[in-house]
Design a protein around this motif. Structure first.
Motif, short mmCIF file in Angstrom:
data_model
loop_
_atom_site.label_atom_id
_atom_site.label_comp_id
_atom_site.label_asym_id
_atom_site.label_seq_id
_atom_site.Cartn_x
_atom_site.Cartn_y
_atom_site.Cartn_z
N ALA A 29 0.85 -1.18 0.00
CA ALA A 29 0.00 0.00 0.00
C ALA A 29 0.89 1.23 0.00
CB ALA A 29 -0.92 -0.02 1.22
N LYS A 30 0.26 2.40 -0.09
CA LYS A 30 0.99 3.66 -0.08
C LYS A 30 0.34 4.61 0.91
CE LYS A 30 2.51 3.25 -4.81
NZ LYS A 30 2.43 3.76 -6.17
N ILE A 31 1.17 5.44 1.52
CA ILE A 31 0.70 6.48 2.42
C ILE A 31 0.99 7.82 1.77
CG2 ILE A 31 0.96 7.56 4.68
CD1 ILE A 31 1.94 4.83 5.71
N GLY A 32 0.00 8.66 1.67
CA GLY A 32 0.18 9.99 1.09
C GLY A 32 -1.06 10.40 0.32
N ARG A 33 -1.18 11.68 0.10
CA ARG A 33 -2.36 12.21 -0.57
C ARG A 33 -2.04 12.50 -2.02
NH1 ARG A 33 -6.23 16.99 1.67
NH2 ARG A 33 -7.95 16.49 0.29
N GLY A 34 -2.84 11.94 -2.93
CA GLY A 34 -2.63 12.17 -4.35
C GLY A 34 -1.24 11.73 -4.75
N GLY A 35 -0.53 12.55 -5.47
CA GLY A 35 0.83 12.23 -5.89
C GLY A 35 1.88 12.78 -4.95
N LEU A 36 1.45 13.39 -3.85
CA LEU A 36 2.38 14.06 -2.96
C LEU A 36 2.82 13.17 -1.80
CD1 LEU A 36 0.44 17.44 -2.70
CD2 LEU A 36 2.30 16.88 -4.25
N ASP A 37 4.09 13.22 -1.49
CA ASP A 37 4.64 12.56 -0.30
C ASP A 37 4.20 11.11 -0.16
OD1 ASP A 37 4.06 15.61 1.45
OD2 ASP A 37 5.90 14.96 0.49
N ARG A 38 4.19 10.38 -1.23
CA ARG A 38 3.79 8.97 -1.15
C ARG A 38 4.96 8.13 -0.66
NH1 ARG A 38 -0.44 6.78 -5.28
NH2 ARG A 38 -2.12 7.63 -4.08
N THR A 39 4.67 7.25 0.27
CA THR A 39 5.67 6.33 0.77
C THR A 39 5.04 4.94 0.82
OG1 THR A 39 7.22 5.89 2.58
CG2 THR A 39 5.09 6.80 3.19
N LEU A 40 5.83 3.94 0.56
CA LEU A 40 5.33 2.57 0.56
C LEU A 40 5.17 2.05 1.99
CD1 LEU A 40 7.50 1.02 -2.28
CD2 LEU A 40 5.12 1.73 -2.42
N CYS A 41 4.23 1.13 2.15
CA CYS A 41 4.05 0.43 3.41
C CYS A 41 3.45 -0.93 3.10
CB CYS A 41 3.17 1.23 4.38
SG CYS A 41 1.44 1.34 3.90
N ARG A 42 3.35 -1.76 4.11
CA ARG A 42 2.72 -3.07 3.96
C ARG A 42 1.63 -3.18 5.01
NH1 ARG A 42 3.61 -7.45 1.23
NH2 ARG A 42 5.61 -6.72 0.53
N VAL A 43 0.44 -3.57 4.57
CA VAL A 43 -0.66 -3.84 5.49
C VAL A 43 -0.50 -5.28 5.95
CG1 VAL A 43 -3.16 -3.94 5.78
CG2 VAL A 43 -2.15 -2.22 4.25
N VAL A 44 -0.32 -5.49 7.26
CA VAL A 44 -0.06 -6.84 7.78
C VAL A 44 -1.28 -7.46 8.45
CG1 VAL A 44 2.43 -6.55 7.93
CG2 VAL A 44 1.01 -5.95 9.89
N ASP A 45 -2.24 -6.65 8.84
CA ASP A 45 -3.55 -7.19 9.19
C ASP A 45 -4.59 -6.12 8.93
OD1 ASP A 45 -4.15 -5.74 11.61
OD2 ASP A 45 -3.10 -7.23 12.79
N LEU A 46 -5.82 -6.59 8.74
CA LEU A 46 -6.87 -5.71 8.25
C LEU A 46 -8.20 -6.09 8.88
CD1 LEU A 46 -7.46 -3.53 5.96
CD2 LEU A 46 -8.05 -5.48 4.52
N SER A 47 -9.01 -5.09 9.17
CA SER A 47 -10.40 -5.31 9.58
C SER A 47 -11.23 -4.29 8.82
CB SER A 47 -10.57 -5.15 11.08
OG SER A 47 -10.59 -3.78 11.44
N GLU A 48 -12.53 -4.34 9.01
CA GLU A 48 -13.39 -3.35 8.37
C GLU A 48 -13.12 -1.96 8.92
OE1 GLU A 48 -17.63 -4.42 7.98
OE2 GLU A 48 -16.99 -6.42 8.64
#
Length: 105
Positions: free
Chosen positions: A27-46
Motif C-alpha cells: 500500500a501507499k501512504i500519502g495524498r494524491g501524488g504528494l509525499d507517497r511512501t510505501l508500506c505493507r498492510v499486515v492485518d486488516l479489519s473493516e
C-alpha cells in the motif's frame, strides 16, 4: 496492617469492533501524488489496519492510505512503535470489500 477483599475486574479478550485478518498487501501512504511512501498492510479489519512502514508514523496523525483495488481511505494513527502502526479508518470498509481481501490471501 490493612486487609481488604477485592474482586478482579473481568478483562475483555478483544477490544476490536470487528474481526481482523492477517494479510500481506503493498500500500501507499500519502495524498494524491504528494509525499507517497510505501508500506505493507499486515492485518486488516473493516475498521482499521496494522501497517509495517519504512518511515516512522506518529500517533494522532491523519493519513491517506491507498489500498489496492480500493483507492484512498482516510485513517487516523492510533498507535505507533518504530516501524509498526495501527490505524483506524474514518469510514469502515464495506463488508464485501473486506471479504475480497480475505479471498485473495
Amino acid at each position: 496492617m490493612f486487609a481488604a477483599e477485592y474482586e478482579p475486574a473481568l478483562e475483555s479478550t478483544d477490544r476490536r469492533r470487528s474481526p481482523r485478518a492477517p494479510v500481506s498487501l503493498d500500500a501507499k501512504i500519502g495524498r494524491g501524488g504528494l509525499d507517497r511512501t510505501l508500506c505493507r498492510v499486515v492485518d486488516l479489519s473493516e475498521h482499521g489496519a496494522r501497517l509495517q512502514t519504512y518511515s516512522a508514523l506518529k500517533a494522532g496523525t491523519r493519513i491517506w492510505l491507498t489500498l489496492p483495488g480500493v483507492g484512498q481511505v482516510i485513517a487516523n494513527v492510533v498507535w505507533a512503535d518504530d516501524f509498526l502502526a495501527g490505524c483506524q479508518f474514518e469510514k469502515p470498509l464495506k463488508r464485501d470489500v473486506f471479504d475480497g481481501f480475505l479471498v485473495k490471501n
